[in-house]
Design a protein around this motif. Structure first.
Motif, PDB file in Angstrom:
ATOM      1  N   ILE A 347      37.731  13.370  75.104  1.00 40.97           N
ATOM      2  CA  ILE A 347      37.115  12.379  76.231  1.00 40.97           C
ATOM      3  C   ILE A 347      37.591  12.531  77.595  1.00 40.97           C
ATOM      4  CG2 ILE A 347      36.614  10.033  76.909  1.00 40.97           C
ATOM      5  CD1 ILE A 347      36.574   9.374  73.901  1.00 40.97           C
ATOM      6  N   ARG A 348      37.058  12.749  78.767  1.00 40.68           N
ATOM      7  CA  ARG A 348      37.439  12.612  79.881  1.00 40.68           C
ATOM      8  C   ARG A 348      36.414  11.578  80.655  1.00 40.68           C
ATOM      9  NH1 ARG A 348      40.554  17.006  80.099  1.00 40.68           N
ATOM     10  NH2 ARG A 348      40.375  18.598  78.815  1.00 40.68           N
ATOM     11  N   VAL A 349      37.299  10.538  80.879  1.00 39.36           N
ATOM     12  CA  VAL A 349      36.903   9.336  81.439  1.00 39.36           C
ATOM     13  C   VAL A 349      37.176   9.171  82.941  1.00 39.36           C
ATOM     14  CG1 VAL A 349      36.561   6.884  81.427  1.00 39.36           C
ATOM     15  CG2 VAL A 349      36.817   8.221  79.216  1.00 39.36           C
ATOM     16  N   ALA A 350      36.426   9.145  83.715  1.00 33.44           N
ATOM     17  CA  ALA A 350      36.530   8.830  85.309  1.00 33.44           C
ATOM     18  C   ALA A 350      35.990   7.217  85.544  1.00 33.44           C
ATOM     19  CB  ALA A 350      36.065   9.944  86.316  1.00 33.44           C
ATOM     20  N   LEU A 351      36.864   6.459  85.741  1.00 31.50           N
ATOM     21  CA  LEU A 351      36.422   5.006  85.997  1.00 31.50           C
ATOM     22  C   LEU A 351      36.085   4.838  87.528  1.00 31.50           C
ATOM     23  CD1 LEU A 351      39.145   3.235  83.608  1.00 31.50           C
ATOM     24  CD2 LEU A 351      36.732   3.834  83.133  1.00 31.50           C
ATOM     25  N   PRO A 352      35.022   4.128  87.687  1.00 30.04           N
ATOM     26  CA  PRO A 352      34.493   3.737  88.986  1.00 30.04           C
ATOM     27  C   PRO A 352      35.721   2.881  89.848  1.00 30.04           C
ATOM     28  CG  PRO A 352      33.361   2.544  87.645  1.00 30.04           C
ATOM     29  CD  PRO A 352      34.317   3.467  86.640  1.00 30.04           C
ATOM     30  N   ALA A 353      35.510   2.745  90.944  1.00 27.93           N
ATOM     31  CA  ALA A 353      36.193   1.693  91.754  1.00 27.93           C
ATOM     32  C   ALA A 353      36.312   0.155  91.255  1.00 27.93           C
ATOM     33  CB  ALA A 353      35.910   1.786  93.218  1.00 27.93           C
ATOM     34  N   THR A 354      37.224  -0.221  90.656  1.00 29.82           N
ATOM     35  CA  THR A 354      37.062  -1.425  89.956  1.00 29.82           C
ATOM     36  C   THR A 354      38.425  -2.230  90.094  1.00 29.82           C
ATOM     37  OG1 THR A 354      38.164  -0.315  88.285  1.00 29.82           O
ATOM     38  CG2 THR A 354      36.044  -0.584  88.123  1.00 29.82           C
ATOM     39  N   LYS A 355      38.632  -2.177  91.578  1.00 29.78           N
ATOM     40  CA  LYS A 355      40.190  -2.662  91.916  1.00 29.78           C
ATOM     41  C   LYS A 355      39.860  -4.307  92.031  1.00 29.78           C
ATOM     42  CE  LYS A 355      43.840  -2.466  95.251  1.00 29.78           C
ATOM     43  NZ  LYS A 355      44.459  -1.336  96.033  1.00 29.78           N
ATOM     44  N   VAL A 356      40.883  -4.875  91.296  1.00 28.86           N
ATOM     45  CA  VAL A 356      41.153  -6.310  91.485  1.00 28.86           C
ATOM     46  C   VAL A 356      42.535  -6.715  92.373  1.00 28.86           C
ATOM     47  CG1 VAL A 356      41.685  -8.545  90.472  1.00 28.86           C
ATOM     48  CG2 VAL A 356      39.989  -6.910  89.474  1.00 28.86           C
ATOM     49  N   GLN A 433      22.585  11.800  86.343  1.00 29.48           N
ATOM     50  CA  GLN A 433      23.906  11.120  86.870  1.00 29.48           C
ATOM     51  C   GLN A 433      24.464  10.459  85.257  1.00 29.48           C
ATOM     52  OE1 GLN A 433      22.549   8.590  89.814  1.00 29.48           O
ATOM     53  NE2 GLN A 433      23.913   9.652  91.472  1.00 29.48           N
ATOM     54  N   ILE A 434      23.658  10.008  84.696  1.00 28.11           N
ATOM     55  CA  ILE A 434      23.830   9.419  83.447  1.00 28.11           C
ATOM     56  C   ILE A 434      24.242  10.418  82.393  1.00 28.11           C
ATOM     57  CG2 ILE A 434      22.602   8.171  81.373  1.00 28.11           C
ATOM     58  CD1 ILE A 434      21.077   6.522  83.150  1.00 28.11           C
ATOM     59  N   ARG A 435      23.531  11.573  82.202  1.00 18.98           N
ATOM     60  CA  ARG A 435      23.718  12.455  81.497  1.00 18.98           C
ATOM     61  C   ARG A 435      25.049  13.199  81.687  1.00 18.98           C
ATOM     62  NH1 ARG A 435      19.877  14.044  77.700  1.00 18.98           N
ATOM     63  NH2 ARG A 435      18.114  12.769  77.599  1.00 18.98           N
ATOM     64  N   ALA A 436      25.207  13.553  82.949  1.00 19.52           N
ATOM     65  CA  ALA A 436      26.664  13.983  83.430  1.00 19.52           C
ATOM     66  C   ALA A 436      27.734  13.076  83.011  1.00 19.52           C
ATOM     67  CB  ALA A 436      26.718  14.173  84.895  1.00 19.52           C
ATOM     68  N   GLN A 437      27.508  11.662  83.127  1.00 16.86           N
ATOM     69  CA  GLN A 437      28.597  10.636  82.765  1.00 16.86           C
ATOM     70  C   GLN A 437      28.692  10.795  81.079  1.00 16.86           C
ATOM     71  OE1 GLN A 437      30.928   9.321  84.464  1.00 16.86           O
ATOM     72  NE2 GLN A 437      29.986  10.069  86.666  1.00 16.86           N
ATOM     73  N   LEU A 438      27.581  10.918  80.410  1.00 16.86           N
ATOM     74  CA  LEU A 438      27.888  11.048  78.971  1.00 16.86           C
ATOM     75  C   LEU A 438      28.367  12.059  78.416  1.00 16.86           C
ATOM     76  CD1 LEU A 438      24.403   9.774  77.880  1.00 16.86           C
ATOM     77  CD2 LEU A 438      26.431   8.624  77.424  1.00 16.86           C
ATOM     78  N   ALA A 439      28.210  13.434  79.359  1.00 16.34           N
ATOM     79  CA  ALA A 439      28.941  14.319  78.958  1.00 16.34           C
ATOM     80  C   ALA A 439      30.578  14.425  78.771  1.00 16.34           C
ATOM     81  CB  ALA A 439      28.793  15.430  79.891  1.00 16.34           C
ATOM     82  N   ARG A 440      30.892  13.390  79.780  1.00 20.23           N
ATOM     83  CA  ARG A 440      32.509  13.121  79.932  1.00 20.23           C
ATOM     84  C   ARG A 440      32.783  12.409  78.447  1.00 20.23           C
ATOM     85  NH1 ARG A 440      35.053  13.311  84.840  1.00 20.23           N
ATOM     86  NH2 ARG A 440      33.677  14.022  86.667  1.00 20.23           N
ATOM     87  N   LEU A 442      31.620  13.020  75.477  1.00 20.23           N
ATOM     88  CA  LEU A 442      31.187  14.343  74.427  1.00 20.23           C
ATOM     89  C   LEU A 442      29.820  14.039  73.976  1.00 20.23           C
ATOM     90  CD1 LEU A 442      34.489  14.061  72.295  1.00 20.23           C
ATOM     91  CD2 LEU A 442      34.059  15.131  74.401  1.00 20.23           C
ATOM     92  N   PHE A 443      28.944  13.461  74.743  1.00 19.83           N
ATOM     93  CA  PHE A 443      27.715  13.312  74.495  1.00 19.83           C
ATOM     94  C   PHE A 443      26.906  14.241  75.458  1.00 19.83           C
ATOM     95  CE2 PHE A 443      28.849   9.179  73.096  1.00 19.83           C
ATOM     96  CZ  PHE A 443      28.215   9.134  71.616  1.00 19.83           C
ATOM     97  N   ARG A 444      26.939  15.644  75.071  1.00 20.11           N
ATOM     98  CA  ARG A 444      26.402  16.672  75.919  1.00 20.11           C
ATOM     99  C   ARG A 444      24.862  17.311  75.436  1.00 20.11           C
ATOM    100  NH1 ARG A 444      32.033  19.098  74.793  1.00 20.11           N
ATOM    101  NH2 ARG A 444      33.218  18.137  76.695  1.00 20.11           N
ATOM    102  N   GLY A 445      23.934  17.440  76.472  1.00 23.49           N
ATOM    103  CA  GLY A 445      22.687  17.978  76.069  1.00 23.49           C
ATOM    104  C   GLY A 445      22.160  16.992  74.995  1.00 23.49           C
ATOM    105  N   SER A 446      21.575  17.600  73.856  1.00 23.24           N
ATOM    106  CA  SER A 446      20.862  16.885  73.124  1.00 23.24           C
ATOM    107  C   SER A 446      21.430  15.736  72.261  1.00 23.24           C
ATOM    108  CB  SER A 446      20.034  17.653  72.052  1.00 23.24           C
ATOM    109  OG  SER A 446      21.156  18.455  71.084  1.00 23.24           O
ATOM    110  N   ASP A 447      22.938  15.737  72.565  1.00 27.10           N
ATOM    111  CA  ASP A 447      23.660  14.676  71.754  1.00 27.10           C
ATOM    112  C   ASP A 447      23.311  13.227  72.547  1.00 27.10           C
ATOM    113  OD1 ASP A 447      24.888  16.527  70.340  1.00 27.10           O
ATOM    114  OD2 ASP A 447      26.666  16.775  71.237  1.00 27.10           O
TER     115      ASP A 447
END
Length: 527
Positions: A347-356, A433-440, A442-447
């Motif tokens: 898993i490669r997660v890039a979290l959005p700007a969520t600063k508190v 964009q959704i599919r690019a993020q899902l690839a992170r 491990l849901f790539r392509g048809s997954d």
């Protein structure tokens, strides 16, 4: 034709084993899982490991008979017990129903009251002390507060935590005294004391035990490790390693070091052979040009020049083919070396700007106030109210955008795909964009087009994490209830790394203390 056979206890050898031969299984959509899989699980404890989605739970379901193989045979030595990954206990069910004791208890009570029939005695058989044994076993597994006397077996399960449900279901399997016991992620949701009791119960089991788990301590208590691994462009294979998980990792790490060295050597040889091929072609071209020039200047008789030209062409062709073969051989050696390298997906997660910001009010429930980018580790024994507290915070409506990952992962429309479920909470994101993020995740392509109801436990957790972390607006408060359940060890490390960089407020319930420590909590709360 596929076959499942049970060997009777009378014919068992001193060391029975569960055997699988030529097993094929393909999902209805045509996705292959196993192809001619062979395995022998001996008496003793075997830890079944592998990355999420390699088929660990599927293999157990094939052994149990919940799924039917396309081809092959499974031979089970005696009776079989099975604890599934997700123990779904209906709130209205009684404890004795889960323990599969209701019928025998009703017969016992009729015999005691003098209102029995012949069938009641047949039902009880020799198990006159079954209630006392159940109470004693529940107490040994830490559920004595639920069932202290036989009458407590009548109580319903609506107030049980996930860990208590798991222990109760395990008790049911142990009471049946099976010859073969399959446990799918048995330590999920268990607190430290409950885990210790489960380790003790597993250690006392004397039959064939197969456990799928990502619990390092449990895997280190195994006698054997069986690894399921998907290979490049090939079926999933199973390999047995004598010894526990630490020994297995040492063997694999040594093999990978050797494989990386072999890949480097093979790459160097490919470059060398390709360079020599270019040099050979250059020499051949020079000879051909020289021969052509001599022919044009007619420095020798025409017939002799023709023979030399043809000989030179034959020689050049042989030389060129020899070097082409060497290049092909070098590429084959490289491919074989790369096949030994593991391509473990992470898993490669890039979290959005969520600063508190410090001092910013996040949530306030009873005596608990969350302010600023706090990191709260919420711990305590099963049934102490950790999940209830998260539910209360969720229902109160925090002061910032928030997301909640519940323990049971019931955040989906089960009939829709992973991509569609994420699109529901990320309305402005494009499909790309959704599919690019899902690839992170491990849901790539048809997954990404997999229907949620078909996902394994680990895949469901990854999909749930993707859904909450890719939501809009970006969550500034994350509440996670046992987020590492079902995650393989590599993915757990990457989730830890992603959450470590999260700049919002974080409340995490977990019995995985190493995971919690790596998140560097600013506050520990024990219930």
């Amino acid at each position: 034709m596929p076959a499942r056979t049970h060997t009777s206890g009378a014919t068992l050898s001193t060391s029975p084993s569960l055997s699988i031969s030529g097993l094929d299984f393909t999902w209805p959509d045509g996705s292959p899982v196993f192809d001619a899989l062979d395995a022998v699980f001996p008496t003793g404890a075997t830890g079944l490991v592998g990355s999420n989605g390699t088929g660990k739970s599927t293999l157990l379901k094939l052994v149990v008979g919940e799924l039917t193989p396309t081809r092959g045979s499974i031979t089970i030595p005696g009776t079989l017990g099975y604890l599934p990954q997700d123990v779904a206990l209906r709130p209205g069910r009684r404890v004795d129903e889960v323990l599969r004791l209701r019928e025998i208890r009703e017969s016992l009570h009729r015999i005691e009251s003098g209102d029995s029939t012949e069938s009641d005695f047949a039902t009880v058989g020799t198990q006159w002390d079954v209630e006392e044994r159940a109470v004693a076993l529940l107490d040994r597994l830490g559920l004595g507060h639920l069932v202290a006397v036989p009458a407590d077996l009548d109580r319903v399960l609506g107030t049980l935590s996930g860990g208590e449900s798991m222990l109760l279901a395990l008790t049911a399997e142990l009471l049946a005294e099976p010859d073969v016991l399959l446990l799918d992620e048995p330590t999920n949701n268990l607190d430290l004391h409950a885990r210790a009791r489960l380790y003790e119960a597993i250690g006392a089991f004397r039959g064939v035990l197969i456990v799928t788990s990502h619990d390092r301590e449990l895997l280190d208590a195994m006698d054997t490790i069986a690894e399921l691994r998907a290979h490049r462009d090939g079926p999933t294979r199973l390999r047995m390693f004598g010894g526990n998980y630490t020994h297995y990792r040492a063997v694999v790490d040594a093999e990978q070091e050797a494989a990386r060295a072999a890949v480097n050597d093979a790459k160097n040889d490919v470059r060398k052979q390709e360079r020599e091929l270019v040099e050979t072609r250059t020499k051949i071209d020079r000879r051909i040009r020289y021969g052509q020039k001599m022919y044009e200047q007619k420095r020798a008789p025409k017939i002799l020049m023709g023979k030399r030209k043809r000989a030179a062409q034959v020689s050049a062709g042989k030389l060129r083919n020899t070097h082409l073969e060497k290049v092909d051989d070098a590429h084959d050696v490289l491919a074989a070396a790369e096949e030994r390298l593991r391509d473990d997906r992470e898993i490669r997660v890039a979290l959005p700007a969520t600063k508190v910001h410090a001092g910013q009010a996040v949530a306030h429930v009873g005596d608990l106030e969350i302010v600023g980018p706090e990191r709260i580790a919420l711990i305590g024994p099963n049934g102490s109210g950790k999940t209830t507290l998260l539910d209360t915070i969720d229902a109160s409506g925090p002061a910032v955008p928030w997301r909640y990952l519940p323990q049971r992962l019931d955040v989906f429309d089960e009939s829709r795909t992973v991509a569609e479920n994420v699109a529901d909470v990320a309305e402005t994101a494009s499909n790309e964009q959704i599919r690019a993020q899902l690839a992170r995740f491990l849901f790539r392509g048809s997954d990404a087009d997999a229907v949620v109801s078909t996902l394994s436990g680990g895949e469901r957790l990854r999909a749930a994490l993707a859904r909450i972390l890719l939501a809009e607006p970006a969550p500034r408060l994350l509440m996670l209830d046992e987020p590492t359940n079902n995650l393989d060890l590599v993915s757990k490390a990457h989730l830890t790394e992603a959450l470590s960089s999260y700049e919002g407020a974080l409340v995490v319930v977990s019995h995985d203390l190493p995971f919690l420590r790596e998140l560097h909590p600013t506050r520990w709360i024990e219930l």
